[in-house]
Design an enzyme around this catalytic site. Structure first.
Site, PDB file in Angstrom:
ATOM      1  N   LYS A   1     -52.233 -32.126 -15.817  1.00 52.34           N
ATOM      2  CA  LYS A   1     -52.149 -30.730 -16.256  1.00 52.34           C
ATOM      3  C   LYS A   1     -52.276 -30.643 -17.783  1.00 52.34           C
ATOM      4  O   LYS A   1     -52.461 -31.637 -18.450  1.00 52.34           O
ATOM      5  CB  LYS A   1     -50.841 -30.120 -15.742  1.00 52.34           C
ATOM      6  CG  LYS A   1     -50.658 -30.268 -14.214  1.00 52.34           C
ATOM      7  CD  LYS A   1     -51.589 -29.365 -13.413  1.00 52.34           C
ATOM      8  CE  LYS A   1     -51.781 -29.745 -11.953  1.00 52.34           C
ATOM      9  NZ  LYS A   1     -50.617 -29.722 -11.087  1.00 52.34           N
TER      10      LYS A   1
HETATM   11  C1  LIG Z   1     -50.085 -29.787  -9.657  1.00 54.59           C
HETATM   12  C2  LIG Z   1     -49.851 -28.623  -8.780  1.00 54.59           C
HETATM   13  C3  LIG Z   1     -48.610 -28.404  -8.149  1.00 54.59           C
HETATM   14  C4  LIG Z   1     -47.510 -29.424  -8.092  1.00 54.59           C
HETATM   15  O1  LIG Z   1     -47.101 -29.921  -9.275  1.00 54.59           O
HETATM   16  P1  LIG Z   1     -46.329 -31.356  -9.325  1.00 54.59           P
HETATM   17  O2  LIG Z   1     -45.807 -31.356 -10.722  1.00 54.59           O
HETATM   18  O3  LIG Z   1     -47.385 -32.394  -9.096  1.00 54.59           O
HETATM   19  O4  LIG Z   1     -45.276 -31.351  -8.301  1.00 54.59           O
HETATM   20  C5  LIG Z   1     -48.436 -27.221  -7.442  1.00 54.59           C
HETATM   21  N1  LIG Z   1     -49.423 -26.324  -7.329  1.00 54.59           N
HETATM   22  C6  LIG Z   1     -50.627 -26.509  -7.880  1.00 54.59           C
HETATM   23  C7  LIG Z   1     -51.673 -25.455  -7.716  1.00 54.59           C
HETATM   24  C8  LIG Z   1     -50.892 -27.677  -8.608  1.00 54.59           C
HETATM   25  O5  LIG Z   1     -52.099 -27.868  -9.140  1.00 54.59           O
END
Ligand SMILES: *Cc1c(COP(=O)(O)O)cnc(C)c1O
Length: 395
Positions: A195
């Site tokens: 992210k």
């Molecule tokens: C990455 C992501 C998540 C989950 O995040 P984590 O930190 O990996 O638990 C949830 N929703 C979306 C759309 C994502 O891209």
């Protein structure tokens, strides 16, 4: 025409370019090392500092840090009061966690379709799916472009529902001039390494609701209240568990990394937007490649750059194009398999064909590499590889 690497030709680049990756510099490392030398490894001063910085970035009244984006979604479902038998509307084309959070609370995800041009949830489909059991809507800002939040807010107000925004892709995005994190009832973020900014693992929830914010602070810490007055009255050992919570705390070590990373968000967003603009310009010349449509009233944060392939024009399946790009050493990916196609959800008896736009889009989706530390050469390699593969198959 150059021979494709998948057919034995020379790949466009020598090493594999991943679809996303973190950037960690000396400043980040020192910030973490400082915490390791301090008195607090887990809940210490960095937690509140990071939450305050996140609120500043997102224009939020409250930020609650948790141990992952998935924990943030779970907390949001808890905050919205989702319980047994409650229905929550979720777009079909997203990461499984967007829907799993409803199941954690004993609720039922109701999948609705997305719009063909943006792949964001279709407000008309949301409204059509509302029943007397509906309690909340989960909107996902797909690829980092905010969903139709005004329309969704109007629907949620009209029907007395919570609007939960899964903004895992969208920190730094704006909607009609407003920062993502300050628009919906509850907004969740992820700080996983793919992210925009990372804490290793981590997540954030933002809300303007004082009561919910307090409950979420309890929720991430076993549902335990720590009231200083009670301690003064009853003894220094005293605490009470008032909700069924979890250990979803984000340690100081991770918060220090997040704080240091967050300082670089603006230049990183600028770079992501510049790379997306390069791709847009390059693919305007390739009729077999369709980028996402972007609404002029919102500025995406560009977490990923998905393209939709004209498979009929190419005479190839997506799997062939995907393999050909990987052979050129472009680390393409796919976001996402419709959630209810996964075996676990198939067991729950969601029928195939439920969300035809999501299903059709999935078959032709490919995510291209996009991250802030991409060099111009990396970007040129992606454009060259996509052009090479698409032209070879269009010929
Ligand atoms: C990455 C992501 C998540 C989950 O995040 P984590 O930190 O990996 O638990 C949830 N929703 C979306 C759309 C994502 O891209």
């Amino acid at each position: 025409m150059p021979k494709l690497a998948i057919d034995g030709g020379t790949p466009v680049r020598a090493g594999m370019l991943p679809y996303g990756r973190q950037a960690v510099d000396q400043e980040d490392i020192e910030a973490v090392v400082d915490v390791l030398r301090s008195d607090w490894l887990t809940t210490g001063p960095k937690v509140a500092e990071f939450e305050t910085a996140w609120s500043r970035t997102t224009g939020a009244r409250h930020t609650i840090s948790v141990s992952s984006g998935t924990a943030a979604l779970h907390a949001a479902a808890f905050g919205a009061g989702i319980g047994r038998g409650d229905e929550v509307i979720v777009p079909a084309l997203t990461f499984a966690a967007s829907a799993n959070c409803v199941l954690y609370q004993g609720g039922k995800p109701v999948f609705v379709d997305v719009q063909a041009d943006t792949l964001n949830v279709d407000p008309a489909a949301v409204e059509a799916a509302i029943t007397h059991r509906t309690r909340a809507i989960v909107a996902v800002d797909y690829a980092g472009q905010p969903a139709d939040l005004d329309e969704l807010r109007a629907i949620s107000k009209r029907h007395g529902l919570w609007l939960i925004e899964d903004a895992a892709h969208a920190v730094g995005a704006t909607y009609k001039g407003r920062a993502i994190g300050s628009v919906s009832d509850l907004t969740t973020f992820s700080t996983h390494p793919v992210k925009h900014v990372t804490t290793g693992e981590g997540g954030m929830i933002t809300t303007a609701d004082d009561t919910v914010a307090q409950r979420l602070r309890w929720f991430r810490n076993h549902g335990i209240t720590t009231d200083h007055r009670q301690r003064a009255e009853k003894g220094g050992w005293f605490y009470e568990m008032v909700e069924l919570g979890y250990n979803y705390r984000l340690p100081d070590i991770n918060c220090a990394l997040g704080l240091s990373q967050l300082r670089k968000l603006e230049p990183w967003l600028a770079r992501r937007r510049a790379v997306a603009a390069c791709y847009d310009a390059a693919f305007a010349r390739l009729p077999a490649v369709r980028p996402l449509a972007v609404h002029p009233d919102r500025e995406p944060a560009w977490h990923i750059y998905p393209i939709l392939l004209d498979l009929e024009g190419l005479g190839q399946g997506r799997a062939q194009v995907f393999a050909a790009l990987r052979a050129e050493n472009i680390g393409v990916n796919v976001h996402y398999i419709p959630i209810y196609w996964h075996p676990y959800y198939q067991e729950l008896a969601y029928p195939r064909g439920l969300c035809p736009v999501a299903e059709r889009s999935y078959e032709r989706l490919i995510t291209l590499p996009l991250f802030a530390s991409m060099t111009d050469q990396d970007v040129n390699d992606v454009v060259a590889a996509v052009t090479k593969v698409v032209e070879a198959y269009s010929a």
